[in-house]
Design a protein around this motif. Structure first.
Motif, PDB file in Angstrom:
ATOM      1  N   GLY A  61     -71.416   4.107   1.309  1.00  0.00           N
ATOM      2  CA  GLY A  61     -72.769   4.185   1.259  1.00  0.00           C
ATOM      3  C   GLY A  61     -73.160   4.421   2.734  1.00  0.00           C
ATOM      4  O   GLY A  61     -72.545   4.302   3.614  1.00  0.00           O
ATOM      5  N   PHE A  62     -74.653   4.529   2.695  1.00  0.00           N
ATOM      6  CA  PHE A  62     -75.316   4.632   3.978  1.00  0.00           C
ATOM      7  C   PHE A  62     -76.396   3.618   3.729  1.00  0.00           C
ATOM      8  O   PHE A  62     -77.070   3.176   2.973  1.00  0.00           O
ATOM      9  CB  PHE A  62     -75.850   6.065   4.275  1.00  0.00           C
ATOM     10  N   SER A  63     -77.105   3.092   5.205  1.00  0.00           N
ATOM     11  CA  SER A  63     -77.882   2.218   5.395  1.00  0.00           C
ATOM     12  C   SER A  63     -79.202   2.818   6.179  1.00  0.00           C
ATOM     13  O   SER A  63     -78.857   3.824   7.089  1.00  0.00           O
ATOM     14  CB  SER A  63     -77.462   0.763   5.821  1.00  0.00           C
ATOM     15  N   GLU A  64     -80.330   2.270   5.997  1.00  0.00           N
ATOM     16  CA  GLU A  64     -81.349   2.602   6.887  1.00  0.00           C
ATOM     17  C   GLU A  64     -82.356   1.505   7.090  1.00  0.00           C
ATOM     18  O   GLU A  64     -82.395   0.674   6.118  1.00  0.00           O
ATOM     19  CB  GLU A  64     -82.272   3.910   6.225  1.00  0.00           C
ATOM     20  N   GLU A  65     -83.276   1.746   8.272  1.00  0.00           N
ATOM     21  CA  GLU A  65     -84.069   0.488   8.364  1.00  0.00           C
ATOM     22  C   GLU A  65     -85.232   0.383   7.505  1.00  0.00           C
ATOM     23  O   GLU A  65     -85.334   1.462   6.862  1.00  0.00           O
ATOM     24  CB  GLU A  65     -84.719   0.543   9.860  1.00  0.00           C
ATOM     25  N   CYS A  66     -85.727  -0.752   7.007  1.00  0.00           N
ATOM     26  CA  CYS A  66     -86.612  -1.019   6.302  1.00  0.00           C
ATOM     27  C   CYS A  66     -87.836  -1.445   6.926  1.00  0.00           C
ATOM     28  O   CYS A  66     -87.935  -2.499   7.626  1.00  0.00           O
ATOM     29  CB  CYS A  66     -86.281  -2.042   5.062  1.00  0.00           C
ATOM     30  N   GLU A  67     -88.901  -0.778   7.068  1.00  0.00           N
ATOM     31  CA  GLU A  67     -90.139  -0.957   7.605  1.00  0.00           C
ATOM     32  C   GLU A  67     -90.612  -2.137   7.173  1.00  0.00           C
ATOM     33  O   GLU A  67     -91.039  -2.285   5.941  1.00  0.00           O
ATOM     34  CB  GLU A  67     -90.992   0.377   7.801  1.00  0.00           C
ATOM     35  N   GLY A  68     -91.177  -3.230   7.978  1.00  0.00           N
ATOM     36  CA  GLY A  68     -91.626  -4.469   7.875  1.00  0.00           C
ATOM     37  C   GLY A  68     -90.940  -5.418   7.188  1.00  0.00           C
ATOM     38  O   GLY A  68     -91.305  -6.382   6.748  1.00  0.00           O
ATOM     39  N   SER A  69     -89.589  -5.190   7.379  1.00  0.00           N
ATOM     40  CA  SER A  69     -88.568  -6.313   6.957  1.00  0.00           C
ATOM     41  C   SER A  69     -87.287  -6.222   8.007  1.00  0.00           C
ATOM     42  O   SER A  69     -86.852  -5.093   8.365  1.00  0.00           O
ATOM     43  CB  SER A  69     -88.069  -5.767   5.276  1.00  0.00           C
ATOM     44  N   ALA A  70     -86.929  -7.459   7.900  1.00  0.00           N
ATOM     45  CA  ALA A  70     -85.394  -7.705   8.665  1.00  0.00           C
ATOM     46  C   ALA A  70     -84.426  -6.888   8.028  1.00  0.00           C
ATOM     47  O   ALA A  70     -83.537  -6.720   8.496  1.00  0.00           O
ATOM     48  CB  ALA A  70     -85.424  -9.027   8.894  1.00  0.00           C
ATOM     49  N   LYS A  73     -82.023  -1.347   4.050  1.00  0.00           N
ATOM     50  CA  LYS A  73     -81.635  -0.684   2.760  1.00  0.00           C
ATOM     51  C   LYS A  73     -80.388  -0.226   2.634  1.00  0.00           C
ATOM     52  O   LYS A  73     -79.915   0.788   3.588  1.00  0.00           O
ATOM     53  CB  LYS A  73     -82.809   0.315   2.521  1.00  0.00           C
ATOM     54  N   PHE A  74     -79.501  -0.554   1.469  1.00  0.00           N
ATOM     55  CA  PHE A  74     -78.146  -0.108   1.580  1.00  0.00           C
ATOM     56  C   PHE A  74     -78.197   0.855   0.357  1.00  0.00           C
ATOM     57  O   PHE A  74     -78.546   0.624  -0.752  1.00  0.00           O
ATOM     58  CB  PHE A  74     -77.142  -1.033   1.438  1.00  0.00           C
ATOM     59  N   TYR A  75     -77.480   2.281   0.406  1.00  0.00           N
ATOM     60  CA  TYR A  75     -77.640   2.978  -0.650  1.00  0.00           C
ATOM     61  C   TYR A  75     -76.346   3.318  -0.974  1.00  0.00           C
ATOM     62  O   TYR A  75     -75.579   3.979  -0.154  1.00  0.00           O
ATOM     63  CB  TYR A  75     -78.495   4.456  -0.308  1.00  0.00           C
ATOM     64  N   PRO A  76     -75.793   2.988  -2.173  1.00  0.00           N
ATOM     65  CA  PRO A  76     -74.398   3.017  -2.472  1.00  0.00           C
ATOM     66  C   PRO A  76     -74.217   4.479  -3.035  1.00  0.00           C
ATOM     67  O   PRO A  76     -74.973   5.011  -4.013  1.00  0.00           O
ATOM     68  CB  PRO A  76     -74.003   2.076  -3.523  1.00  0.00           C
ATOM     69  N   LEU A  77     -73.176   5.174  -2.375  1.00  0.00           N
ATOM     70  CA  LEU A  77     -72.900   6.401  -3.098  1.00  0.00           C
ATOM     71  C   LEU A  77     -71.775   6.494  -4.010  1.00  0.00           C
ATOM     72  O   LEU A  77     -71.554   7.461  -4.931  1.00  0.00           O
ATOM     73  CB  LEU A  77     -72.665   7.638  -1.992  1.00  0.00           C
ATOM     74  N   ASP A  78     -70.940   5.464  -3.812  1.00  0.00           N
ATOM     75  CA  ASP A  78     -69.780   5.199  -4.568  1.00  0.00           C
ATOM     76  C   ASP A  78     -69.882   3.676  -4.741  1.00  0.00           C
ATOM     77  O   ASP A  78     -69.749   3.081  -4.020  1.00  0.00           O
ATOM     78  CB  ASP A  78     -68.608   5.722  -4.129  1.00  0.00           C
ATOM     79  N   GLY A  79     -69.600   3.229  -6.110  1.00  0.00           N
ATOM     80  CA  GLY A  79     -69.563   1.651  -6.383  1.00  0.00           C
ATOM     81  C   GLY A  79     -70.803   1.145  -7.241  1.00  0.00           C
ATOM     82  O   GLY A  79     -71.078  -0.127  -7.213  1.00  0.00           O
ATOM     83  N   GLN A  80     -71.724   2.316  -7.686  1.00  0.00           N
ATOM     84  CA  GLN A  80     -72.944   1.735  -8.234  1.00  0.00           C
ATOM     85  C   GLN A  80     -72.482   0.814  -9.594  1.00  0.00           C
ATOM     86  O   GLN A  80     -73.247  -0.082  -9.639  1.00  0.00           O
ATOM     87  CB  GLN A  80     -73.553   3.015  -8.739  1.00  0.00           C
ATOM     88  N   GLN A  81     -71.548   1.351 -10.196  1.00  0.00           N
ATOM     89  CA  GLN A  81     -71.097   0.593 -11.475  1.00  0.00           C
ATOM     90  C   GLN A  81     -70.621  -1.098 -11.211  1.00  0.00           C
ATOM     91  O   GLN A  81     -71.297  -1.857 -11.913  1.00  0.00           O
ATOM     92  CB  GLN A  81     -70.082   1.257 -12.286  1.00  0.00           C
ATOM     93  N   ARG A  82     -69.736  -1.137 -10.097  1.00  0.00           N
ATOM     94  CA  ARG A  82     -69.532  -2.416  -9.745  1.00  0.00           C
ATOM     95  C   ARG A  82     -70.570  -3.312  -9.300  1.00  0.00           C
ATOM     96  O   ARG A  82     -70.674  -4.461  -9.646  1.00  0.00           O
ATOM     97  CB  ARG A  82     -68.308  -2.153  -8.647  1.00  0.00           C
ATOM     98  N   LEU A  83     -71.287  -2.835  -8.382  1.00  0.00           N
ATOM     99  CA  LEU A  83     -72.614  -3.514  -7.912  1.00  0.00           C
ATOM    100  C   LEU A  83     -73.492  -4.062  -8.807  1.00  0.00           C
ATOM    101  O   LEU A  83     -74.184  -4.965  -9.001  1.00  0.00           O
ATOM    102  CB  LEU A  83     -73.342  -2.698  -6.734  1.00  0.00           C
ATOM    103  N   THR A  84     -73.954  -3.050  -9.972  1.00  0.00           N
ATOM    104  CA  THR A  84     -74.724  -3.307 -11.106  1.00  0.00           C
ATOM    105  C   THR A  84     -74.295  -4.514 -11.970  1.00  0.00           C
ATOM    106  O   THR A  84     -74.921  -5.415 -12.401  1.00  0.00           O
ATOM    107  CB  THR A  84     -75.033  -2.119 -11.695  1.00  0.00           C
ATOM    108  N   LYS A 210     -70.260  15.023  -4.622  1.00  0.00           N
ATOM    109  CA  LYS A 210     -68.786  14.764  -4.898  1.00  0.00           C
ATOM    110  C   LYS A 210     -68.252  13.479  -5.394  1.00  0.00           C
ATOM    111  O   LYS A 210     -67.221  13.255  -5.837  1.00  0.00           O
ATOM    112  CB  LYS A 210     -67.749  15.475  -3.838  1.00  0.00           C
ATOM    113  N   MET A 211     -68.779  12.529  -4.680  1.00  0.00           N
ATOM    114  CA  MET A 211     -68.527  11.025  -4.627  1.00  0.00           C
ATOM    115  C   MET A 211     -69.575  10.292  -5.714  1.00  0.00           C
ATOM    116  O   MET A 211     -70.590  10.253  -5.387  1.00  0.00           O
ATOM    117  CB  MET A 211     -68.341  10.534  -3.356  1.00  0.00           C
ATOM    118  N   ASN A 212     -68.979   9.827  -6.843  1.00  0.00           N
ATOM    119  CA  ASN A 212     -69.893   8.940  -7.649  1.00  0.00           C
ATOM    120  C   ASN A 212     -68.841   8.192  -8.423  1.00  0.00           C
ATOM    121  O   ASN A 212     -68.132   8.717  -9.274  1.00  0.00           O
ATOM    122  CB  ASN A 212     -70.783   9.844  -8.408  1.00  0.00           C
ATOM    123  N   SER A 213     -68.840   6.847  -8.437  1.00  0.00           N
ATOM    124  CA  SER A 213     -68.050   6.175  -9.325  1.00  0.00           C
ATOM    125  C   SER A 213     -66.572   6.526  -9.227  1.00  0.00           C
ATOM    126  O   SER A 213     -66.018   6.977 -10.006  1.00  0.00           O
ATOM    127  CB  SER A 213     -68.604   6.130 -10.820  1.00  0.00           C
TER     128      SER A 213
END
Length: 735
Positions: A61-70, A73-84, A210-213
């Protein structure tokens, strides 16, 4: 980097991005149920065993800064099913062991962007404390005031509820003491996985698609959402992403929710894409430079570079979504399929595998790249008329739909893809103003008929229902040119419906019409008289530039209907009367139609065609099984001989002469206008023919001549005559 779910969520908001699939670990298929069972057994065994760690592989996945928060945000591109699944497990154990209040601030960092409903559900879940009153956890959630009943149609929410029930069962089975502290331990976490940040790995953009689950490719719909949102200008992107997972998605959930399927989400996604492509094709047809292009994304880019088309697309989808939300009754109000359902305000549709709900059929079957699109061009045009009506309601829409149906059904030569743009312009004129534009691509003859019917109904409004009933007859399908527009249409229409009922036998009808007169039509070099195939009568009753003699057909049909209006006259009585007249009087003419009425062997014309090489030689014809002479065809008189006399005779299937062969003699017999021509093949045959000639049966040219009138019509039954001669030949051989 190795981490645990709790540690990752404590420092990041985990956002399941819009490109991801729905959550699937809660599906009820046999395969998924087994996977779910194995996953939960492994997890709970690990939780209750302090020195065991379960590794859950890599999560990309990739992460980006979240305005107003320490937190990031992490966006999973593969692993959604396990994380849920881990999120649901943590929520359940926190709720079960009274830790929900202290863990809520962390748990609410997990959210879904795939669908708005999924995101709201997750937010509501982390604030919900079950009362554990004996019902399952999913039942308690669904009974909660914050749970919307429609959410059960969201595949992710539905799957989560099933997983929560499974977690509850496993918790009762495995956990005899509290396990929350073990679950969130930072030093001795039961589950760990390795985070791989795609930006650090320099992975290409193709990862999105290409990458998902665990390396599986994204579904067509997920791929579509990504690609199309990238094509849109930024001021449209947010609206598209929002609506494609909410209002527009709800439209298709409502449409397919009652379908019996194991994967309703797949149907919903594909349904959206089909309707989306239909709208795209509608918009593209209005471009002046339409080109053939198989790649829809190239076409999307081309069509939607015009922002007006984006606005139109969004407007149509909004309209359809609102229409379904408000009850979905417009199609049922104006269309019907079965003859018995006729009412004056509705129009019958005759498409292949017709469905009143044109929008649902479009969503289920629109395939423009197929050799034959299951959602036909006629249906596409009619659906467009309904969309226009949904957008801006007009008066007398029922009559407008009837007019459009009539034009579609009788414009098969011009209802083509290359004319779609012009045809849609005509539909717009009809829906908005109730008239057909002068430059229409619809059949001009049918347009003229429509004008005549309007004029007729204005003079005889009491006959409107009869006109509409006839238009809705499956043999007429909008065109009633076969009828004379007079006050007699009421009685004639009633008789017509009785004669041409749904499962009628057409053979007696052909015979009855021939007793009235010659009703056949000229189809270039062939003669068309229809057959026992229902579709051939539909052709016969529809005027066409490819055939002549339509007026003859109308004249004979009207006369037949008039005669049958007498309760003492039936189709069979007309046939019997004709047959009796041929045998009760001497010197009567035997015409081709008379032979046809008397001999079933004249009726092997499956597609309804005969061929006369010379129209002046009325008895020399070929009966065609199909539409071309390369198919089977026979001389019907020779066929009658073969069927009447099975001994010693044979007949080929491609216009060959009759062969009389008894083992000793082989005589070739051909039918001609004057009679039957006999030809021998050897000396024995010649002796036989000499004998017949000397006996006066054949003339000097070896022709069995038929007595004929001055007009060239048979004064004796040629088939009966040759059968008598062949019986004599049999006698010669026996002697």
């Amino acid at each position: 980097m190795e981490t645990s779910f709790w540690k990752l969520l404590s420092n990041n908001d985990i956002v399941i991005p819009v490109i991801q699939r729905d959550y699937v670990h809660g599906r009820t298929s046999k395969k998924v149920s087994k996977v779910r069972e194995n996953i939960l057994n492994a997890m709970f065994k690990t939780i209750i065993t302090s020195d065991v760690i379960l590794e859950l592989d890599f999560i990309y996945g990739f992460s980006e800064e979240c305005e107003g928060s320490a937190n990031k945000k992490f966006y999973p591109l593969d692993g959604q099913q396990r994380l849920t699944t881990l999120f649901l497990l943590h929520w359940f154990i926190a709720a079960k062991e009274g830790k929900l209040q202290e863990s809520e601030s962390v748990l609410r960092g997990f959210t879904y962007d795939v669908r708005h409903s999924s995101r709201v559900f997750c937010n509501g879940l982390v604030r919900y404390q079950p009362d554990w009153s004996g019902m399952t956890v999913s039942k308690g959630i669904m009974d909660a005031s914050w749970f919307f009943a429609g959410w059960i149609n969201d595949p992710t929410i539905h799957s989560m509820l099933i997983m929560l029930d499974a977690i509850e069962m496993k918790y009762e089975e495995y956990c005899k003491t509290d396990v929350w502290d073990r679950l969130i331990s930072l030093e001795n976490a039961p589950f760990v996985f390795h985070i791989l940040y795609t930006d650090e790995l320099n992975l290409p953009d193709e990862l999105y698609i290409k990458m998902n689950s665990r390396g599986k490719e994204l579904t067509e719909f997920e791929y579509f959402k990504i690609r199309f949102s990238e094509l849109l200008p930024k001021n449209y992107t947010d609206e598209f992403i929002h609506k494609v997972d909410q209002e527009w998605s709800d439209l298709f959930w409502s449409m397919f929710k009652d379908n019996q399927t194991n994967d309703i989400a797949h149907e919903v996604d594909n349904g959206f894409i089909r309707v989306f492509n239909y709208i795209t094709d509608i918009l593209e047809s209005k471009l002046n430079d339409v080109i053939e292009e198989e790649d829809y994304f190239i076409r999307y880019e081309r069509v939607f570079r015009d922002h007006n088309n984006i606005d139109r697309l969004f407007s149509i989808l909004d309209t359809l979504a609102l229409y379904y939300k408000n009850g979905n009754i417009l199609f049922q109000e104006f269309l019907y399929i079965n003859e018995a359902e006729f009412v004056l305000e509705k129009t019958r549709i005759f498409f292949t595998s017709p469905t009143v709900n044109l929008l649902k059929k479009c969503a289920s079957s629109y395939q423009p790249d197929s050799r034959i699109n299951p959602f036909s061009l006629g249906e596409q045009i009619l659906l467009y008329a309904f969309i226009l009506q949904m957008e801006s309601p007009t008066k007398e829409f029922g009559k407008k739909i009837r007019l459009i149906r009539n034009l579609i059904q009788k414009s098969e030569d011009t209802v083509r893809n290359e004319n779609l743009g012009a045809l849609l312009v005509s539909v717009e004129e009809i829906v908005k103003y109730g008239k057909v534009d002068q430059d229409t691509k619809f059949n001009k003859s049918q347009v003229e008929e429509e004008n005549q019917k309007v004029s007729f109904i204005s003079r005889f409004p009491q006959l409107q229902e009869e006109v509409f009933r006839l238009e809705d007859h499956d043999l007429l399908q909008g065109s009633i040119s076969i009828f004379e527009l007079t006050e007699k249409i009421a009685e004639r229409g009633k008789v017509f419906r009785n004669v041409f009922e749904a499962n009628c036998n057409f053979t007696p009808i052909i015979l009855a019409m021939l007793t009235i007169g010659d009703y056949t039509q000229n189809a270039k070099w062939r003669t068309f008289l229809a057959s026992n195939k229902r579709v051939t009568w539909r052709d016969l009753f529809t005027p066409s530039n490819r055939r002549g003699g339509f007026e003859k057909t109308r004249f004979v049909l009207m006369n037949l209907l008039d005669r049958l209006s007498d309760p003492d006259i039936t189709i069979q009585s007309l046939i019997d009367e004709k047959k009796n007249s041929l045998y009760q009087r001497s010197g009567i003419n035997w015409k081709w139609a008379d032979y046809y009425i008397n001999y079933s062997s004249f009726r092997y014309h499956w597609d309804g065609y005969y061929y006369w090489p010379d129209s002046n030689r009325t008895y020399e014809c070929l009966m065609m099984n199909r539409t071309i002479l390369s198919g089977k065809h026979w001389d019907p008189y020779l066929m009658a001989i073969k069927e009447q006399k099975t001994k010693f005779v044979s007949l080929g299937d491609y216009g060959q002469p009759l062969i009389y062969g008894n083992g000793k003699n082989t005589v070739i017999i051909r039918n001609s206008n004057e009679g039957f021509v006999f030809t021998g093949t050897n000396q024995d045959d010649i002796q036989l023919l000499d004998q017949l000639r000397l006996s006066g049966y054949l003339d000097e040219e070896n022709i069995l001549r038929i007595k004929q009138s001055k007009d060239g019509f048979d004064l004796e039954n040629r088939i009966e005559k040759i059968l008598r001669i062949l019986d004599i030949v049999d006698h010669y051989i026996e002697v």
